[in-house]
Structure formats: C-alpha cells, structure tokens
Design a protein around this motif. Sequence first.
Motif, PDB file in Angstrom:
ATOM      1  N   ARG A 184       0.727  -1.065  -0.188  1.00 25.27           N
ATOM      2  CA  ARG A 184       0.101  -0.060   0.099  1.00 25.27           C
ATOM      3  C   ARG A 184       1.014   0.824  -0.217  1.00 25.27           C
ATOM      4  O   ARG A 184       0.477   2.127  -0.428  1.00 25.27           O
ATOM      5  CB  ARG A 184      -0.458  -0.018   0.933  1.00 25.27           C
ATOM      6  CG  ARG A 184      -2.157  -1.627   1.408  1.00 25.27           C
ATOM      7  CD  ARG A 184      -2.714  -0.711   2.881  1.00 25.27           C
ATOM      8  NE  ARG A 184      -3.417  -2.124   2.885  1.00 25.27           N
ATOM      9  CZ  ARG A 184      -4.663  -2.444   3.456  1.00 25.27           C
ATOM     10  NH1 ARG A 184      -4.120  -2.322   4.296  1.00 25.27           N
ATOM     11  NH2 ARG A 184      -6.006  -3.266   3.222  1.00 25.27           N
ATOM     12  N   SER A 186       3.407   1.604  -1.321  1.00 27.83           N
ATOM     13  CA  SER A 186       4.290   1.932  -2.234  1.00 27.83           C
ATOM     14  C   SER A 186       4.653   2.088  -3.687  1.00 27.83           C
ATOM     15  O   SER A 186       4.450   2.970  -4.007  1.00 27.83           O
ATOM     16  CB  SER A 186       5.366   0.235  -2.592  1.00 27.83           C
ATOM     17  OG  SER A 186       5.518   0.147  -3.698  1.00 27.83           O
ATOM     18  N   ALA A 187       2.688   1.870  -3.138  1.00 25.34           N
ATOM     19  CA  ALA A 187       1.652   1.519  -4.783  1.00 25.34           C
ATOM     20  C   ALA A 187       1.534   3.785  -4.070  1.00 25.34           C
ATOM     21  O   ALA A 187       0.756   4.398  -5.550  1.00 25.34           O
ATOM     22  CB  ALA A 187       0.843   1.699  -3.861  1.00 25.34           C
ATOM     23  N   GLU A 188       1.410   4.080  -2.895  1.00 25.77           N
ATOM     24  CA  GLU A 188       1.352   5.858  -3.415  1.00 25.77           C
ATOM     25  C   GLU A 188       2.590   6.108  -3.591  1.00 25.77           C
ATOM     26  O   GLU A 188       2.917   7.554  -4.347  1.00 25.77           O
ATOM     27  CB  GLU A 188       1.529   6.555  -1.130  1.00 25.77           C
ATOM     28  CG  GLU A 188       0.329   5.816  -0.876  1.00 25.77           C
ATOM     29  CD  GLU A 188       0.958   6.597   0.747  1.00 25.77           C
ATOM     30  OE1 GLU A 188       0.041   6.878   1.783  1.00 25.77           O
ATOM     31  OE2 GLU A 188       1.413   6.550   1.629  1.00 25.77           O
ATOM     32  N   THR A 190       4.860   6.144  -5.973  1.00 25.56           N
ATOM     33  CA  THR A 190       5.116   5.139  -7.607  1.00 25.56           C
ATOM     34  C   THR A 190       6.355   5.778  -8.048  1.00 25.56           C
ATOM     35  O   THR A 190       6.901   4.826  -8.957  1.00 25.56           O
ATOM     36  CB  THR A 190       4.165   5.408  -8.292  1.00 25.56           C
ATOM     37  OG1 THR A 190       3.864   6.845  -8.666  1.00 25.56           O
ATOM     38  CG2 THR A 190       2.973   5.079  -8.241  1.00 25.56           C
ATOM     39  N   ASP A 191       7.019   6.773  -7.534  1.00 24.50           N
ATOM     40  CA  ASP A 191       7.967   6.896  -8.277  1.00 24.50           C
ATOM     41  C   ASP A 191       9.723   6.531  -8.167  1.00 24.50           C
ATOM     42  O   ASP A 191      10.280   7.088  -7.955  1.00 24.50           O
ATOM     43  CB  ASP A 191       8.881   8.536  -8.584  1.00 24.50           C
ATOM     44  CG  ASP A 191       8.476   9.246  -6.747  1.00 24.50           C
ATOM     45  OD1 ASP A 191       7.435   8.590  -5.974  1.00 24.50           O
ATOM     46  OD2 ASP A 191       8.405  10.156  -5.821  1.00 24.50           O
ATOM     47  N   GLN A 192       9.486   5.892  -6.490  1.00 26.70           N
ATOM     48  CA  GLN A 192      10.067   5.383  -5.497  1.00 26.70           C
ATOM     49  C   GLN A 192       9.882   3.644  -6.013  1.00 26.70           C
ATOM     50  O   GLN A 192       9.248   2.968  -6.262  1.00 26.70           O
ATOM     51  CB  GLN A 192      10.316   5.230  -4.265  1.00 26.70           C
ATOM     52  CG  GLN A 192      10.418   6.833  -3.953  1.00 26.70           C
ATOM     53  CD  GLN A 192      10.254   7.370  -2.424  1.00 26.70           C
ATOM     54  OE1 GLN A 192      10.216   6.859  -1.981  1.00 26.70           O
ATOM     55  NE2 GLN A 192       9.625   8.434  -2.505  1.00 26.70           N
ATOM     56  N   ASP A 193      11.452   3.110  -5.792  1.00 27.86           N
ATOM     57  CA  ASP A 193      11.560   1.518  -5.937  1.00 27.86           C
ATOM     58  C   ASP A 193      10.914   0.784  -4.448  1.00 27.86           C
ATOM     59  O   ASP A 193      11.090   0.964  -3.597  1.00 27.86           O
ATOM     60  CB  ASP A 193      12.940   1.612  -6.230  1.00 27.86           C
ATOM     61  CG  ASP A 193      13.862  -0.197  -6.225  1.00 27.86           C
ATOM     62  OD1 ASP A 193      13.565  -1.032  -7.013  1.00 27.86           O
ATOM     63  OD2 ASP A 193      14.258  -0.735  -4.771  1.00 27.86           O
ATOM     64  N   ALA A 194      10.096  -0.146  -5.189  1.00 29.10           N
ATOM     65  CA  ALA A 194       9.321  -0.696  -3.589  1.00 29.10           C
ATOM     66  C   ALA A 194       9.871  -1.693  -3.525  1.00 29.10           C
ATOM     67  O   ALA A 194       9.626  -1.780  -2.393  1.00 29.10           O
ATOM     68  CB  ALA A 194       8.730  -1.422  -4.834  1.00 29.10           C
TER      69      ALA A 194
END
Length: 252
Positions: A184, A186-188, A190-194
């Motif tokens: 969740r 990570s979905a926020e 999106t410009d960063q590596d999961a």
Amino acid sequence: MTDPTPALFRPGLAAPGFAAPAEGSASAPVIVAIDGPAGSGKSSVSKATAARLGYGFLDTGAAYRALAWHALEHGVDTSDSTAVLEVFGDFDYAISLDTTDRWVRVGGVDVTTAIREPRVTDAVSGVARVGAVRQAVNQLFRRLVASAALRGVVVEGRDITTVVFPDAPVRILLTAAPEVRAARRSAELTDQDAAKVAAALHKRDAADSTVVDFLTAAEGVEVVDSTHLDFEQTVDAVLNVVDSTMGARDGR
Ligand SMILES: Nc1ncnc2c1ncn2[C@@H]1O[C@H](COP(=O)(O)OP(=O)(O)OP(=O)(O)O)[C@@H](O)[C@H]1O
Ligand SMILES: Nc1ccn([C@@H]2O[C@H](COP(=O)(O)O)[C@@H](O)[C@H]2O)c(=O)n1
C-alpha cells in the motif's frame, strides 16, 4: 540550566487559538484512539472515520515529523538527542484538527507537505526516541484534544491507546500484514523503488518498536486487521467498533 521545552509545551499553557476547559469536564470531546504500525492506515482511515462521525482528527505523528523537519532545517543530526533537545527549545508547532482543512505549521511556516518527504521520514525515529520530547508532545496532544470545541476527536499514533489516552472510551489497534502495508505504501510512492519503500517501512517499524509497542493490543484494545479489507470496509470496521463500544458505554 535553561528548560529546553518550548513554552507551548509547558504545563498550564494553552495552544494558540484554543480556549482550555478543564480536562474531563462535561464538554470534553469523546476520544477515539487508534494506533498501529507504519502503513496500517492509521492516518487515512482515522481521518475518514472522523469525517463520518463529524469529529476532529489529530495526527500525532505530524508533531514528530515537524520536529524532525525543524531539526533538519537547523542542520541537526536527529540521532543526536542533545542536539534534538536544543532545537526543541524553539519549536513553535501548530496543527489543525479539522478534517476538511488540514495544516501543520512550524514557526508560521506551512510544513504540511514538507513533513512527508522521505528525508523527514528517514530522520523522524531519531526525534521520537527522546523521552523529554515524547513527554512534552504527549501533554500537548492531551491539551489540544481537551480544549477543542468538538464532540469528539479521532487521535492516531503509535502510543495513543497505551500511553497518551489509555482511558479513551474507544481504543483500536489497526493493523495489516507487513507485505500488505508495504504494498500500500509503495502504491502511494510510485516514483520510488518498491523494495526500497518496503525496506524503509520495516526499518522504521523496527526503530519505533524499541520505544513503544504498537504491534500487540493492550488489554481492552480492539484489533481491526485490514489485510483482507479494502479502504471503505476498513473504515466501516472501525466505525462498527466505535458504535459497539459507545453503545455499550451508553447502555444501548
Ligand atoms: N484497507 C485498505 N485498503 C487499501 N488501502 C489502504 C487501506 N488502508 C489504508 N490504505 C492505504 O494505505 C496507505 C497507508 O495508509 P496511511 O498513510 O494512512 O498509514 P499510516 O498507518 O498512517 O502510516 P504511517 O504510520 O507510516 O504514517 C494509504 O495510501 C492508504 O490510502
Ligand atoms: N504517537 C506517535 C506518533 C508518531 N511517532 C513517531 O513519528 C513517526 C512518524 O509518524 P507517522 O504516523 O506520521 O508515520 C513515527 O515513525 C514514530 O517515530 C511516535 O513515536 N508516536
């Protein structure tokens, strides 16, 4: 020695813009206390719950974030407790409890967005480790809620059900499986590596859990596990707890 605690945080002083009725008076707002780990939905779910109830909303993490921002502005390494306490001395903090008009200010500067930046998130656990800071901000939280002209306030943060408002009529531990929380978040971002987002979230939980236990529910605290719930279902689950607890309290 000079007291490093900012004037606003000393006992007996009301936050700006707030009249201060006695805590526990008949008009004191109902408190819904919510804690839980990073990414569990404390902030977003609490805000939506408050809006549905017509209550105010207090995001306590914003105070620690704002102090971390203030420390970074002064070039302070937040792992240095002495330096953190020094900058805490002129920490002029204000926050809105209004769900429709949210803002956070330090010294009159609007830091609502800035305190969410990764550099602040990475630094915040350092300031949250300082005992004198925790005691002072906890007093501020209690005064802000007690003096708010509101029917109720949903207050969220890691030690809210256990330390700040252990006697709140409604206390909830909001949680979700670690991988779900990471996904969740990570979905926020999106410009960063999961993988990096997940690692940062778990690292912060590990650091924060050395200070307060937000992974196990204290006695009397209801658990809402949102692992298999969507956002609206989670808000409904929290509202159900509020309703059943307040109903039981009122003899409904
Ligand atoms: N049940 C849910 N289903 C789907 N997404 C959710 C759910 N609950 C929360 N979210 C989303 O998960 C993300 C993290 O939520 P939020 O920022 O409120 O967590 P938090 O506990 O306050 O985190 P932190 O302690 O790190 O500030 C947000 O994007 C939010 O919209
Ligand atoms: N009651 C609280 C609230 C927050 N913290 C610390 O602040 C950090 C940021 O909190 P968010 O909820 O905005 O993510 C958090 O990582 C803790 O270090 C706290 O200690 N107690």
